[in-house]
Design a protein around this motif. Structure first.
Motif, PDB file in Angstrom:
ATOM      1  N   GLY A  81     -43.260  28.474  -9.731  1.00  9.62           N
ATOM      2  CA  GLY A  81     -44.516  27.937  -9.224  1.00  9.62           C
ATOM      3  C   GLY A  81     -45.010  26.778 -10.053  1.00  9.62           C
ATOM      4  N   TYR A  82     -46.269  26.425  -9.851  1.00  4.89           N
ATOM      5  CA  TYR A  82     -46.870  25.268 -10.507  1.00  4.89           C
ATOM      6  C   TYR A  82     -48.314  25.594 -10.864  1.00  4.89           C
ATOM      7  CZ  TYR A  82     -48.844  20.546 -10.881  1.00  4.89           C
ATOM      8  OH  TYR A  82     -49.503  19.428 -11.303  1.00  4.89           O
ATOM      9  N   CYS A  83     -48.660  25.435 -12.135  1.00  6.43           N
ATOM     10  CA  CYS A  83     -50.013  25.732 -12.605  1.00  6.43           C
ATOM     11  C   CYS A  83     -50.946  24.572 -12.244  1.00  6.43           C
ATOM     12  CB  CYS A  83     -50.009  25.969 -14.112  1.00  6.43           C
ATOM     13  SG  CYS A  83     -51.610  26.515 -14.738  1.00  6.43           S
ATOM     14  N   VAL A  84     -52.010  24.893 -11.510  1.00  7.84           N
ATOM     15  CA  VAL A  84     -52.960  23.863 -11.064  1.00  7.84           C
ATOM     16  C   VAL A  84     -54.338  24.012 -11.689  1.00  7.84           C
ATOM     17  CG1 VAL A  84     -51.802  23.410  -8.871  1.00  7.84           C
ATOM     18  CG2 VAL A  84     -53.557  25.204  -9.003  1.00  7.84           C
ATOM     19  N   HIS A  86     -47.942  15.606  -4.519  1.00  9.60           N
ATOM     20  CA  HIS A  86     -47.727  15.970  -5.915  1.00  9.60           C
ATOM     21  C   HIS A  86     -47.327  17.446  -6.036  1.00  9.60           C
ATOM     22  CE1 HIS A  86     -48.289  15.870 -10.264  1.00  9.60           C
ATOM     23  NE2 HIS A  86     -48.942  17.018 -10.143  1.00  9.60           N
ATOM     24  N   ILE A  87     -48.013  18.302  -5.314  1.00  7.05           N
ATOM     25  CA  ILE A  87     -47.705  19.730  -5.349  1.00  7.05           C
ATOM     26  C   ILE A  87     -46.287  19.980  -4.853  1.00  7.05           C
ATOM     27  CG2 ILE A  87     -48.249  21.952  -4.241  1.00  7.05           C
ATOM     28  CD1 ILE A  87     -51.245  21.048  -4.407  1.00  7.05           C
ATOM     29  N   ARG A  88     -45.920  19.369  -3.752  1.00  2.77           N
ATOM     30  CA  ARG A  88     -44.559  19.554  -3.214  1.00  2.77           C
ATOM     31  C   ARG A  88     -43.504  19.091  -4.221  1.00  2.77           C
ATOM     32  NH1 ARG A  88     -45.172  21.351   1.802  1.00  2.77           N
ATOM     33  NH2 ARG A  88     -47.016  20.722   2.959  1.00  2.77           N
ATOM     34  N   LYS A  89     -43.765  17.959  -4.880  1.00  4.81           N
ATOM     35  CA  LYS A  89     -42.821  17.438  -5.877  1.00  4.81           C
ATOM     36  C   LYS A  89     -42.680  18.407  -7.042  1.00  4.81           C
ATOM     37  CE  LYS A  89     -42.027  13.636  -9.052  1.00  4.81           C
ATOM     38  NZ  LYS A  89     -42.606  12.466  -9.696  1.00  4.81           N
ATOM     39  N   GLU A  90     -43.807  18.903  -7.571  1.00  2.08           N
ATOM     40  CA  GLU A  90     -43.768  19.828  -8.704  1.00  2.08           C
ATOM     41  C   GLU A  90     -43.072  21.141  -8.334  1.00  2.08           C
ATOM     42  OE1 GLU A  90     -44.509  19.341 -11.867  1.00  2.08           O
ATOM     43  OE2 GLU A  90     -45.144  17.281 -11.498  1.00  2.08           O
ATOM     44  N   LEU A  91     -43.294  21.618  -7.120  1.00  3.06           N
ATOM     45  CA  LEU A  91     -42.630  22.861  -6.697  1.00  3.06           C
ATOM     46  C   LEU A  91     -41.137  22.651  -6.492  1.00  3.06           C
ATOM     47  CD1 LEU A  91     -45.347  24.428  -4.376  1.00  3.06           C
ATOM     48  CD2 LEU A  91     -44.621  25.228  -6.643  1.00  3.06           C
ATOM     49  N   GLU A  92     -40.745  21.471  -6.081  1.00  2.00           N
ATOM     50  CA  GLU A  92     -39.312  21.182  -5.959  1.00  2.00           C
ATOM     51  C   GLU A  92     -38.661  21.126  -7.341  1.00  2.00           C
ATOM     52  OE1 GLU A  92     -35.842  21.109  -4.219  1.00  2.00           O
ATOM     53  OE2 GLU A  92     -37.711  21.358  -3.111  1.00  2.00           O
TER      54      GLU A  92
END
Length: 154
Positions: free
Chosen positions: A69-72, A127-133
């Motif tokens: 995942g990605y910490c937001v 940005h979220i999609r990039k970080e999750l990829e």
């Protein structure tokens, strides 16, 4: 004494057989107390049965379908009940092929950004999609994923 704050992440999970393809993933918004203890905020179901489903688990990192995942941001322990109710304000849409769990999470992030103080990253959908990829690539190569990086001692 300062209040305990938990990392708020967008978690991604394997989602087999989705109409949008094999690389499409289920997203949830998750407040992590530890690598395994998590407060999960998500929609479940399919386009005709979607429902907002907040829940808790004590086996988060042991999920076979978790792809990191990605910490937001961060959320205070005292805000968890408030967050559970606040996210009910997001309209759950059924019978629309353009709306799903990812749409719901993005709407949740925008709602929390508007409130202020919770979302610490300046994030948008691309940005979220990039970080999750990037996170998926870490998972795929056997590197530590977000919950392992946030709680390395466990």
């Amino acid at each position: 004494m300062s209040e305990i704050h938990f990392p708020l992440i967008i978690a991604q999970f394997l989602l087999s057989g989705h109409r949008k393809g094999e690389n499409y993933r289920h997203w949830s918004l998750v407040a992590l107390e530890s690598k395994n203890i998590a407060h999960i905020f998500e929609t479940t179901g399919d386009s005709s049965t979607f429902v907002y489903t907040p829940r808790q688990t004590d086996s988060f990192s042991r999920s076979a379908d978790l792809l990191g995942g990605y910490c937001v941001g961060h959320i205070a322990h005292s805000q968890l009940a408030w967050l559970t109710e606040k996210l009910r304000e997001i309209t759950v849409v059924r019978y629309d092929d353009n709306w799903d769990c990812q749409t719901w999470v993005l709407e949740a992030i925008m709602l929390l950004k508007d409130i202020g103080g919770i979302i610490t990253e300046n994030v948008g959908p691309a940005h979220i999609r990039k970080e999750l990829e990037i996170e998926f690539e870490r998972w795929d190569s056997g590197e530590d994923t977000v919950e392992e990086r946030l709680f390395p001692e466990e």
